[in-house]
Structure formats: C-alpha cells, structure tokens
Design an enzyme around this catalytic site. Structure first.
Site, PDB file in Angstrom:
ATOM      1  N   HIS A  72       0.821  -1.031   0.063  1.00 12.41           N
ATOM      2  CA  HIS A  72      -0.010   0.007   0.074  1.00 12.41           C
ATOM      3  C   HIS A  72       0.836   1.220  -0.068  1.00 12.41           C
ATOM      4  CE1 HIS A  72      -3.939  -1.587   1.389  1.00 12.41           C
ATOM      5  NE2 HIS A  72      -3.668  -2.563   0.551  1.00 12.41           N
ATOM      6  N   TYR A 201      -9.298   5.187   7.760  1.00 14.05           N
ATOM      7  CA  TYR A 201      -9.359   5.660   9.090  1.00 14.05           C
ATOM      8  C   TYR A 201     -10.371   6.560   9.453  1.00 14.05           C
ATOM      9  CZ  TYR A 201      -4.824   2.876  10.196  1.00 14.05           C
ATOM     10  OH  TYR A 201      -3.958   1.966  10.370  1.00 14.05           O
ATOM     11  N   PRO A 293      -4.367  -0.091  18.862  1.00 13.99           N
ATOM     12  CA  PRO A 293      -3.897  -0.643  17.458  1.00 13.99           C
ATOM     13  C   PRO A 293      -4.059   0.577  16.272  1.00 13.99           C
ATOM     14  CG  PRO A 293      -6.119  -1.234  18.097  1.00 13.99           C
ATOM     15  CD  PRO A 293      -5.478  -0.650  19.198  1.00 13.99           C
ATOM     16  N   LYS A 297       0.810  -0.318  15.330  1.00 14.90           N
ATOM     17  CA  LYS A 297       2.517  -0.165  15.550  1.00 14.90           C
ATOM     18  C   LYS A 297       2.917  -1.402  16.448  1.00 14.90           C
ATOM     19  CE  LYS A 297       3.973   3.125  13.524  1.00 14.90           C
ATOM     20  NZ  LYS A 297       4.231   2.570  12.029  1.00 14.90           N
ATOM     21  N   TYR A 385       4.031   6.365  10.027  1.00  7.97           N
ATOM     22  CA  TYR A 385       2.922   5.393   9.753  1.00  7.97           C
ATOM     23  C   TYR A 385       4.121   4.077   9.049  1.00  7.97           C
ATOM     24  CZ  TYR A 385      -1.197   2.677   8.595  1.00  7.97           C
ATOM     25  OH  TYR A 385      -1.856   1.756   8.292  1.00  7.97           O
TER      26      TYR A 385
HETATM   27  C1  PHB Z   1      -5.887  -4.536  10.782  1.00 10.12           C
HETATM   28  O1  PHB Z   1      -5.992  -5.011   9.604  1.00 10.12           O
HETATM   29  O2  PHB Z   1      -6.349  -5.433  11.693  1.00 10.12           O
HETATM   30  C2  PHB Z   1      -5.585  -3.219  11.259  1.00 10.12           C
HETATM   31  C3  PHB Z   1      -4.874  -2.454  10.405  1.00 10.12           C
HETATM   32  C4  PHB Z   1      -4.461  -1.109  10.681  1.00 10.12           C
HETATM   33  C5  PHB Z   1      -4.694  -0.887  12.178  1.00 10.12           C
HETATM   34  C6  PHB Z   1      -5.237  -1.741  13.056  1.00 10.12           C
HETATM   35  C7  PHB Z   1      -5.432  -3.079  12.335  1.00 10.12           C
HETATM   36  O3  PHB Z   1      -4.023   0.384  12.702  1.00 10.12           O
END
Ligand code: PHB
Ligand code: APR
Length: 390
Positions: A72, A201, A293, A297, A385
């Site tokens: 990505h 997000y 989450p 990280k 990130y």
């Molecule tokens: C996930 O795909 O489980 C996932 C992706 C990004 C995050 C947290 C979890 O920030």
C-alpha cells in the site's frame, strides 16, 4: 540441560528472535505456554512497516508475504464525511505491506521447523533464577507435568503483556507508564471484498471506524465501542449498520456485507515498562510495551526490538562484544517511545472520547483539516506510519 539463550514466549517476538539466533548458530530454546494451534489462530493487526518487511525477507521468511501481501502506497483518513488520502510514496518514498500477523506467525513457525529450533509448547509454571549471576536458570513444567530446569546465559522475555518475565525486574528499578483509553475496538472479519483498495481510518462523532483487509475476499473492519460493551450486544447487522454510519457516504454506499467469521472486542492501552533489561534478562515486544492498534505499531515495535536484540546477542556470542547488550534497553526504548507517541496521537485525534467537549472536538477537526491540506503534516504522518528508521 543447558542452552545459550532461553526465550519465554512463542509469539512473533520470540519466534523471530529464535530464528535469527539459530541462523547465527546460537543454541536457543523457546518455551510457550499455549498449544501451537492456539498461537497460530490468534487474529491481530495486519500492517507491516517496510523495516518489518525487510527483516522478514532477510531472515528467509518473506516468500509467502511477498506473494500474498498487498503493498500500500497510501492510506485514507476521513472526518465529517470527507475523505482524503495520504500518499506515502509521494511524501516519503516508502510504502507498507498489508499482511496479517496470523500469517507472519505461521511463516515464522514454518521457518523454525526448518532450522530445527527447539520450541516446547504447553509449558507451565515458568520461573527464573540467578538473573544476576554468570549463568541463570529457568524452571518449568513440561506438557506432561514433569518439572525441568535449564541453565542459560541469557533469558529473553517475549511473553507478552500478561507474561511473567517483566515481574522479575525489581520493583525499585522497574518504572511503568500507562494510559488506558475509555473505549475498545470491536473487530469483524468477513469473507467479503474489502470496500477500498487502501485502509480508511474514519473519525466520526459517533466514534472511530476502520476499514481494513486481508485479501481480495477477506475484509477486516473495526468500530470504537464503550469498554462496557459485551460482544453479544453486537449482532452482525448492528455492526454493519454502525460501521456504515461512521464511514464516509461514498464508501458506505459501496460496502458489501456478509456474515462475520470472527468478532471480538479488544481494549485500548498505551503501556511502557523501563528498563528493558536487568542482569541476564532482556525483554522484547508486548512484554515491555503495548500500543493501541490505531496505526498498527504493535507487531512493528516488537520486530524493531528483535532487530536490536538479535544484533546485540550475536555480537556477544560471535565477537565477544557486550557493548550492544548493555545499550539494548536505551536503544530499543528510544524507538518504542516514538511508536507510543504516534499511536497515542492517532488514537487521540481519531476517537470520540466520552465527555469530550466542543473545544476538544473542534481541535480534532482542525488537526484533520490541517493534515488534509499540509504536505508538511502529511510527510510527518507518513514518516511515522511507514516506520521510523532503525
Ligand atoms: C488490521 O487490519 O487489523 C489493522 C489495520 C490497521 C490498524 C489496525 C488494525 O491500524
Ligand atoms: N510462559 C510461556 N509463555 C508465555 C507465558 C509464560 N508464563 N506468558 C505468555 N506466554 C506466551 C503467550 O502464550 C504468547 O504466545 O508468550 C507469547 C507472547 O506473544 P504476544 O502476546 O503475541 O507478544 P509478542 O510476541 O511480543 O508480539 C507482539 O503481538 O500482541 C501482539 O499487538 C501485539 O502485534 C504485537 C505483537
């Protein structure tokens, strides 16, 4: 029985470290409390920093990841029904890999088998002794309930947040820092095509939401829920309805829903314990720090600890140089705190805090608007990130 290194815990930290040490011909034993099937079925986050991708590739466990994972080059953020993209490639010329931690753990277990690394499952009552002597001791009960003791030069605590290792650092030396957030994430895995090619997000006044994925027909979605919510409260339909509310309309109009194949609630916490070493004991991963989450990280910090610790142990055993081991805690913590900061910041900006007042809401919106318009802010976001350099 004697081993150069005994690792407590067979999660991603313990298995990656064991693999790197075995490749350097260091004799290592891994003790894991659960069955292999249990460890391999745990569902966790799914975004790998490029440092992590490089570490896994260099240690020979990258082939499935490089075939099945998704590169990505950016991510979406949204607020007030407006979605914008942060381009990692354009801002910092880097990218991330979307590949589930469950798959990473599977690949690591396969590699351990190839290198014949000794890993004992279903061990119980692990205890540590002589941490400040030249050699230390690890005692445990094996899966048949027989008590065993192993002599070792170093003990590595990779036993996660609820493990026993951290507790061996005397309380007058150990300092912990913690922030518990007043909400959790309800996560759903479903065999449906992901709604977007990149993650979204979403900040929404009803609460945070995240659209993520595992592959072309496996989606991973999350919504922020109060800490008091029980999983039975959330039928699949109520989850989809709430998720659609919180994602921007252009996205929720396209979402394909289906039955959940996994559904669980995880609390959010930031936690750091210092130092990460004491005598012959060294900690790595969740045994020493936890992140919420947001920003994914957790695994990536575990891998950076393993990077520093594997180098330190190899330089001790191969070159008789203790310098890196002595500096391990300081070196690892310096990077850990930056991951703690970024995930705290992202959590703070993206979630709805109970009791949040209008001023705090306006600040969140201003922060996101700034991020959507400023290349400087996007560069800083992207740099964190995709992962700060080791
Ligand atoms: C996930 O795909 O489980 C996932 C992706 C990004 C995050 C947290 C979890 O920030
Ligand atoms: N004895 C032996 N094993 C133990 C003990 C114990 N007393 N206590 C815990 N364990 C094992 C657990 O069963 C688990 O398999 O240690 C392992 C720790 O694994 P993780 O919790 O996955 O921690 P870590 O390997 O550091 O991985 C960090 O995983 O938890 C996620 O978000 C986190 O992504 C991050 C990554």
């Amino acid at each position: 029985m004697q081993h150069q290194v005994v690792i407590i815990g067979g999660g991603p930290s313990g298995t990656l470290l064991a693999l790197l040490l075995a490749q350097a011909k260091i004799d290592v034993l891994v003790l894991e409390r659960k069955t292999k099937e249990y460890v391999l079925s745990r569902i966790r986050a799914g975004v790998l920093e490029w440092n992590t991708v490089d570490m896994l590739t260099k240690s020979g466990v990258g082939s499935r990841m490089n075939t099945l994972g998704y590169v990505h080059e950016g991510t979406f953020l949204s607020s007030a029904n407006r979605q914008f993209r942060i381009d990692f490639k354009k801002t910092v010329n880097k990218q991330v890999m979307v590949y589930g931690q469950t798959e990473v753990t599977f690949d690591l277990y396969e590699a351990l088998r190839k290198y014949d690394v000794k890993i004992l499952h279903e061990v119980d009552d692990v205890s540590l002794d002589n941490l400040n002597k030249e050699f230390s001791r690890v005692s445990y009960k094996d899966r048949s309930g027989i008590s065993k003791t192993v002599k070792t030069q170093f003990i590595i605590g990779c036993d996660g947040f609820h493990g026993i290792s951290r507790k061996y650092i005397p309380s007058k030396i150990l300092k912990t820092y913690e922030k518990i957030y007043p909400f959790g994430w309800l996560g759903v895995l479903s065999e449906t095509p992901p709604v977007s090619d990149e993650l979204i997000y979403a900040n929404h006044e009803r609460g945070f939401a995240l659209a993520s994925m595992r592959n072309k027909n496996l989606s991973r979605y999350y919504i922020q829920v109060p800490n008091s919510d029980k999983i039975d409260k959330w039928s699949d339909q109520s989850f989809w309805d709430e998720l659609k509310f919180r994602l921007p309309t252009e996205t929720s109009d396209k979402i394909i829903i289906g039955p959940s194949i996994e559904k669980s609630i995880a609390p959010l916490r930031s936690f750091v314990s210092e130092p990460m070493s004491w005598g012959n004991l060294f900690l790595a991963g969740d045994s020493s720090h936890i992140v919420p989450p947001t920003g994914a990280k957790g695994l990536n910090l575990a891998v950076s600890d393993v990077h520093y610790l594997s180098k330190s142990l190899i330089s001790f055993f191969v070159e008789n140089d203790k310098n890196f081991l002595e500096k391990y805690s300081e070196t690892a913590l310096s990077r850990v705190w930056k991951g703690i900061r970024f995930s705290w910041w992202m959590t703070t900006v993206m979630h709805n805090f109970p009791g949040q007042n209008d001023f705090e809401r306006k600040i969140q919106l201003a922060e996101l608007e700034y991020l959507s318009n400023s290349i400087g802010a996007q560069k800083s976001f992207a740099e964190n990130y995709v992962g700060l350099p080791y």
